[in-house]
Design an enzyme around this catalytic site. Structure first.
Site, PDB file in Angstrom:
ATOM      1  N   CYS A   2       0.816  -1.206   0.000  1.00 40.54           N
ATOM      2  CA  CYS A   2       0.000   0.000   0.000  1.00 40.54           C
ATOM      3  C   CYS A   2       0.853   1.260   0.000  1.00 40.54           C
ATOM      4  O   CYS A   2       1.934   1.286   0.579  1.00 40.54           O
ATOM      5  CB  CYS A   2      -0.885   0.034   1.234  1.00 40.54           C
ATOM      6  SG  CYS A   2      -1.950  -1.383   1.398  1.00 40.54           S
ATOM      7  N   ARG A  27       5.379  -0.377  -6.090  1.00 32.82           N
ATOM      8  CA  ARG A  27       5.363  -1.140  -4.841  1.00 32.82           C
ATOM      9  C   ARG A  27       4.356  -2.283  -4.875  1.00 32.82           C
ATOM     10  O   ARG A  27       4.393  -3.146  -4.012  1.00 32.82           O
ATOM     11  CB  ARG A  27       5.016  -0.204  -3.681  1.00 32.82           C
ATOM     12  CG  ARG A  27       6.078   0.854  -3.437  1.00 32.82           C
ATOM     13  CD  ARG A  27       5.542   1.944  -2.552  1.00 32.82           C
ATOM     14  NE  ARG A  27       5.174   1.429  -1.263  1.00 32.82           N
ATOM     15  CZ  ARG A  27       5.913   1.558  -0.165  1.00 32.82           C
ATOM     16  NH1 ARG A  27       7.053   2.179  -0.220  1.00 32.82           N
ATOM     17  NH2 ARG A  27       5.516   1.070   0.975  1.00 32.82           N
ATOM     18  N   TRP A  75      -3.042  -2.693  -1.432  1.00 32.88           N
ATOM     19  CA  TRP A  75      -2.705  -4.106  -1.657  1.00 32.88           C
ATOM     20  C   TRP A  75      -3.529  -4.882  -0.649  1.00 32.88           C
ATOM     21  O   TRP A  75      -3.297  -4.786   0.557  1.00 32.88           O
ATOM     22  CB  TRP A  75      -1.205  -4.319  -1.449  1.00 32.88           C
ATOM     23  CG  TRP A  75      -0.709  -5.670  -1.847  1.00 32.88           C
ATOM     24  CD1 TRP A  75      -0.308  -6.074  -3.086  1.00 32.88           C
ATOM     25  CD2 TRP A  75      -0.532  -6.811  -0.986  1.00 32.88           C
ATOM     26  NE1 TRP A  75       0.096  -7.387  -3.056  1.00 32.88           N
ATOM     27  CE2 TRP A  75      -0.029  -7.862  -1.774  1.00 32.88           C
ATOM     28  CE3 TRP A  75      -0.751  -7.046   0.368  1.00 32.88           C
ATOM     29  CZ2 TRP A  75       0.261  -9.123  -1.267  1.00 32.88           C
ATOM     30  CZ3 TRP A  75      -0.464  -8.306   0.885  1.00 32.88           C
ATOM     31  CH2 TRP A  75       0.040  -9.325   0.062  1.00 32.88           C
ATOM     32  N   ASN A 101      -2.079   2.487   5.679  1.00 35.98           N
ATOM     33  CA  ASN A 101      -1.207   1.338   5.406  1.00 35.98           C
ATOM     34  C   ASN A 101      -1.023   0.610   6.726  1.00 35.98           C
ATOM     35  O   ASN A 101      -0.836   1.249   7.757  1.00 35.98           O
ATOM     36  CB  ASN A 101       0.182   1.791   4.944  1.00 35.98           C
ATOM     37  CG  ASN A 101       0.166   2.414   3.569  1.00 35.98           C
ATOM     38  OD1 ASN A 101      -0.855   2.381   2.883  1.00 35.98           O
ATOM     39  ND2 ASN A 101       1.293   2.972   3.174  1.00 35.98           N
ATOM     40  N   GLY A 102      -1.011  -0.711   6.678  1.00 36.41           N
ATOM     41  CA  GLY A 102      -0.800  -1.471   7.906  1.00 36.41           C
ATOM     42  C   GLY A 102      -1.999  -2.349   8.201  1.00 36.41           C
ATOM     43  O   GLY A 102      -2.860  -2.560   7.339  1.00 36.41           O
ATOM     44  N   GLU A 482      17.592 -18.332  -5.360  1.00 36.90           N
ATOM     45  CA  GLU A 482      17.238 -17.030  -5.914  1.00 36.90           C
ATOM     46  C   GLU A 482      16.798 -17.160  -7.379  1.00 36.90           C
ATOM     47  O   GLU A 482      15.840 -16.514  -7.802  1.00 36.90           O
ATOM     48  CB  GLU A 482      18.444 -16.070  -5.778  1.00 36.90           C
ATOM     49  CG  GLU A 482      18.319 -14.733  -6.490  1.00 36.90           C
ATOM     50  CD  GLU A 482      17.142 -13.873  -6.037  1.00 36.90           C
ATOM     51  OE1 GLU A 482      16.479 -14.213  -5.047  1.00 36.90           O
ATOM     52  OE2 GLU A 482      16.870 -12.863  -6.705  1.00 36.90           O
ATOM     53  N   LYS A 486      13.088 -16.077  -8.840  1.00 34.83           N
ATOM     54  CA  LYS A 486      12.860 -15.146  -9.947  1.00 34.83           C
ATOM     55  C   LYS A 486      11.858 -15.741 -10.935  1.00 34.83           C
ATOM     56  O   LYS A 486      10.962 -15.071 -11.411  1.00 34.83           O
ATOM     57  CB  LYS A 486      14.177 -14.831 -10.686  1.00 34.83           C
ATOM     58  CG  LYS A 486      15.139 -13.936  -9.943  1.00 34.83           C
ATOM     59  CD  LYS A 486      14.796 -12.475  -9.976  1.00 34.83           C
ATOM     60  CE  LYS A 486      14.145 -11.933  -8.792  1.00 34.83           C
ATOM     61  NZ  LYS A 486      14.517 -12.039  -7.455  1.00 34.83           N
ATOM     62  N   GLU A 489       8.355 -15.763  -9.412  1.00 35.89           N
ATOM     63  CA  GLU A 489       7.795 -14.430  -9.199  1.00 35.89           C
ATOM     64  C   GLU A 489       7.262 -13.808 -10.477  1.00 35.89           C
ATOM     65  O   GLU A 489       6.199 -13.209 -10.485  1.00 35.89           O
ATOM     66  CB  GLU A 489       8.887 -13.471  -8.689  1.00 35.89           C
ATOM     67  CG  GLU A 489       9.206 -13.552  -7.241  1.00 35.89           C
ATOM     68  CD  GLU A 489      10.289 -12.547  -6.871  1.00 35.89           C
ATOM     69  OE1 GLU A 489      10.077 -11.769  -5.951  1.00 35.89           O
ATOM     70  OE2 GLU A 489      11.362 -12.547  -7.520  1.00 35.89           O
ATOM     71  N   HIS A 505      17.205 -37.039  -2.178  1.00 38.15           N
ATOM     72  CA  HIS A 505      16.273 -37.177  -1.068  1.00 38.15           C
ATOM     73  C   HIS A 505      14.860 -36.738  -1.430  1.00 38.15           C
ATOM     74  O   HIS A 505      14.069 -36.435  -0.551  1.00 38.15           O
ATOM     75  CB  HIS A 505      16.779 -36.384   0.138  1.00 38.15           C
ATOM     76  CG  HIS A 505      18.116 -36.870   0.619  1.00 38.15           C
ATOM     77  ND1 HIS A 505      18.285 -38.091   1.236  1.00 38.15           N
ATOM     78  CD2 HIS A 505      19.350 -36.317   0.531  1.00 38.15           C
ATOM     79  CE1 HIS A 505      19.563 -38.256   1.528  1.00 38.15           C
ATOM     80  NE2 HIS A 505      20.228 -37.204   1.109  1.00 38.15           N
ATOM     81  N   LYS A 604       6.434  -4.674  -3.860  1.00 39.52           N
ATOM     82  CA  LYS A 604       7.863  -4.385  -3.765  1.00 39.52           C
ATOM     83  C   LYS A 604       8.305  -4.297  -2.321  1.00 39.52           C
ATOM     84  O   LYS A 604       9.413  -4.691  -1.970  1.00 39.52           O
ATOM     85  CB  LYS A 604       8.130  -3.066  -4.498  1.00 39.52           C
ATOM     86  CG  LYS A 604       9.583  -2.621  -4.486  1.00 39.52           C
ATOM     87  CD  LYS A 604      10.412  -3.487  -5.393  1.00 39.52           C
ATOM     88  CE  LYS A 604      11.879  -3.190  -5.372  1.00 39.52           C
ATOM     89  NZ  LYS A 604      12.657  -4.374  -5.790  1.00 39.52           N
TER      90      LYS A 604
HETATM   91  C1  G6P Z   1       9.183  -8.437  -1.331  1.00 42.73           C
HETATM   92  C2  G6P Z   1       9.815  -8.108  -2.666  1.00 42.73           C
HETATM   93  C3  G6P Z   1      11.113  -8.880  -2.836  1.00 42.73           C
HETATM   94  C4  G6P Z   1      12.031  -8.621  -1.668  1.00 42.73           C
HETATM   95  C5  G6P Z   1      11.357  -8.909  -0.323  1.00 42.73           C
HETATM   96  C6  G6P Z   1      12.197  -8.421   0.853  1.00 42.73           C
HETATM   97  O1  G6P Z   1       8.758  -9.763  -1.329  1.00 42.73           O
HETATM   98  O2  G6P Z   1       8.940  -8.418  -3.726  1.00 42.73           O
HETATM   99  O3  G6P Z   1      11.750  -8.497  -4.045  1.00 42.73           O
HETATM  100  O4  G6P Z   1      13.166  -9.430  -1.785  1.00 42.73           O
HETATM  101  O5  G6P Z   1      10.110  -8.235  -0.253  1.00 42.73           O
HETATM  102  O6  G6P Z   1      12.259  -7.036   0.789  1.00 42.73           O
HETATM  103  P1  G6P Z   1      13.406  -6.135   1.371  1.00 42.73           P
HETATM  104  O7  G6P Z   1      13.023  -4.744   0.965  1.00 42.73           O
HETATM  105  O8  G6P Z   1      13.374  -6.323   2.864  1.00 42.73           O
HETATM  106  O9  G6P Z   1      14.691  -6.573   0.794  1.00 42.73           O
END
Ligand code: G6P
Length: 609
Positions: A2, A27, A75, A101-102, A482, A486, A489, A505, A604
């Site tokens: 948000c 975001r 959001w 927000n929150g 990672e 990606k 996501e 395993h 984000k």
């Molecule tokens: C969200 C974002 C990710 C990020 C994660 C942690 O899930 O989409 O890209 O890695 O938050 O965020 P930070 O700002 O703490 O690295």
């Protein structure tokens, strides 16, 4: 997640608010809304599901006027994305508007009481209790009504409130969700993210938890929830933060992948001492004594930053004698922490606002640990609440899927481990070799980026797969995780990251011609073992793409495709092997028609738990 923007001044608020919302779009959100007062006509409220463009069309079509307003991108947490659930919410009298927000944890109890008092609720959100609560406390002074209301609230909030009786005033407040004020000449703004303010003013004020601010054109006052005055001046926002321009690139994510050579250079700039074979990190100077006495390190973070933290465990173990643990912040915060003496906790976060990471670091502080930060956004909550720390200097990252932040984090983690290690038993020779290797990384990433076209061709070959396995060992294990993240996501392909040693395993049961594997196989100390794992997949008709060191011709006969990365120190190889994985996910997502920069359901900056 948000986002909030608020404006009071002499200009037409709608343009400023809509532009602010667009700057917060990155975001992640599912609906948006705007409320505007002009002091004469009835207040204007518009809300829309989907992109900010949908709201913008409404706002311009209906021509609301007014020089005070608040706007929000939502959001969804409580209640699905809909116009009724979008913010701002309004009170029963239609005079008071509030964006939040929150999460309000005691909203059900508050709602029950407010309903019994006759308030009518129009949404399924937790937020709506706030607007009715403020309405019930309002006796002519908006700031005081907000203060008294928030004393009853459990949970987290960043809020902005306006009232038609106060057409030149905004009240904002925060607890656990960021609010920053921007003070210009004859105008004031507030937002949840400096990105929405920076084009208007560089004079900002970061609100602290349990503070309320009253904004009028060009001025502000801050009080606590108990109405004690807080004295705080503005600070100057760092320049260069706000280049949110996509340039020649079709997506921010691709731009940010291509910015990695500069991001790594920036993370290294001024931080290398060749004469001593050590890193110089000014942000840690004040805690060097405590760092020198440290025995244990716990790294906490979420998402991509968590995978950087997993790499951090390997690099600190390799270069220092610390015992190191990496933990998801969302788990760490609820563990019964038996922190031993001389424990250092390191919080890693791109945004510096992730709710779980913030809560986890507060818990570690409460238990007496030295808490450090590795953060990208200057002045963010995590940066301010840690005892000391280092900025990653990746520059603003807009794509929801983190890319350049990750390589910057890994670069800085290596520097931090070098600094601590050189104070212990790491030799000059080892330190110096790593530093020289680090300085070669930006050019080596440039070499990999030249393969983007080829990696797109691989995307064409593999992007119809519905499942993917990523595997790697030791330093490459976090990269496997990672890489898989990606692909999940942004391309919505189910991908599992696995330590290659775990293949037997479980995951090997999944392997068949429709379930390809991305194998991380640079020529490092684990290479032979990864080759054995590749053979085992091959024997089960699995298709394989291998990422290996340039010049290694031995894999061609046992894998389907090879991606080469330049040769480097094995500790630095993750900085290179992750790049083709980012490109692969990007190209697969584009080929599958996905919204790369704003993947569905993701945000984000995750500012709620
Ligand atoms: C969200 C974002 C990710 C990020 C994660 C942690 O899930 O989409 O890209 O890695 O938050 O965020 P930070 O700002 O703490 O690295």
């Amino acid at each position: 997640m948000c986002g909030i923007v608020a404006y009071v001044g002499g200009q037409d608020a709608r343009g400023i608010l809509v532009e602010g919302l667009k700057r917060l779009e990155y975001r992640g959100y599912d609906s948006s809304g705007i409320a505007i007062l002009d002091g004469e006509r009835p207040p204007y409220l518009a809300r829309a599901v989907g992109k900010v463009a949908a709201l913008e069309a409404r706002v311009w079509g209906e021509e609301p006027r007014g020089a005070v307003g608040i706007a929000h991108t939502r959001w969804a947490t409580h209640g699905k994305p809909s116009e009724a659930n979008a913010h701002p919410h309004r009170d029963c009298a239609g005079k008071l508007f509030l964006a939040h927000n929150g999460i309000i944890e005691n909203y059900l109890a508050l709602k029950r009481r407010l309903v019994s008092e006759g308030h009518q609720f129009l949404s399924e959100t937790d937020t709506e209790v706030l607007v009715h609560l403020v309405e019930s406390r309002y006796q002519g002074n908006l700031e005081s009504a907000v203060q008294r209301s928030l004393q009853e609230v459990q949970g987290t909030f960043g809020i902005a409130v306006i009232h038609s009786q106060h057409p030149a005033e905004i009240v904002v407040a925060r607890r656990g969700s960021p609010i920053v004020l921007g003070i210009g000449r004859e105008e004031s703004l507030a937002a949840s993210d400096v990105a929405a303010l920076a084009q208007h003013t560089d004079q900002v004020v970061f609100l602290e938890d349990n503070e309320v601010a009253r904004l009028e054109p060009g001025k502000f006052t801050i009080t606590t929830l108990e109405n004690r005055a807080v004295s705080r001046g503005t600070t100057v926002l760092e320049a260069g933060l706000e280049t949110m321009d996509q340039g020649e690139f079709p997506h921010f994510m691709l731009k940010e992948i291509f910015e990695q050579p500069e991001a790594v250079e920036n993370a290294l700039r001024g931080r290398i001492s060749h004469s001593e074979g050590v890193a110089k990190l000014g942000g840690l100077e004040s805690v060097m004594d405590r760092l020198a006495a440290a025995r244990h390190l716990i790294i906490i973070s979420c998402g991509t930053s968590y995978y950087a933290g997993l790499f951090g465990r390997y690099v600190f173990e390799a270069l220092t004698d610390l015992t190191v643990e990496t933990e998801l912040a969302s788990e760490f915060r609820y563990r019964k922490l038996n922190l031993r003496q001389n424990t250092v906790v390191l919080a890693i976060s791109q945004s510096g606002e992730t709710a779980d990471t913030l809560a986890a670091l507060r818990e570690a502080k409460r238990k007496g640990a030295l808490v450090l930060g590795l953060v990208n956004v200057v002045g963010s909550s995590i940066a301010r609440e840690t005892h000391a720390g280092v900025y990653s200097h990746a520059g603003i990252e807009v794509g929801v899927a983190s890319t350049k932040s990750f390589t910057s984090q890994i670069t800085v983690l290596t520097l931090m481990a070098l600094l601590v290690g050189r104070g212990r038993d790491l030799s000059y020779g080892e330190g110096s070799a790593l530093l020289r290797g680090l300085e070669r990384v930006p050019d080596q990433i440039r070499e990999i980026l030249k393969q983007s076209g080829r990696i797109r061709a691989l995307g064409e070959k593999y992007c119809s797969a519905e499942h993917f396995l990523y595997m790697g060992r030791k330093y490459q294990y976090p990269i496997a995780l990672e890489g898989a993240l990606k692909l999940k996501e942004i391309a919505y392909i189910h991908a599992e990251g696995y330590a290659a040693g775990e293949m037997k395993h479980g995951p090997i049961a999944l392997i068949d011609p429709a379930f390809p594997t991305m194998a991380l196989a640079p020529e490092d100390g684990s290479y032979e073992k990864v080759v054995s794992n590749i053979q085992e997949i091959r024997a089960r008709d699995g298709r394989i793409i291998a990422v290996t060191t340039a010049g290694n011709t031995n894999l061609g006969s046992i894998v389907d495709d090879v991606i080469e990365v330049p040769s480097t120190h094995e500790l630095l190889a993750p900085l290179l092997t992750v790049v083709p994985l980012q490109l692969f996910a990007y190209h697969c997502a584009v080929l599958r028609g996905c919204d790369v920069d704003k993947p569905r359901n993701l945000a984000k900056s995750v500012t709620v738990e």
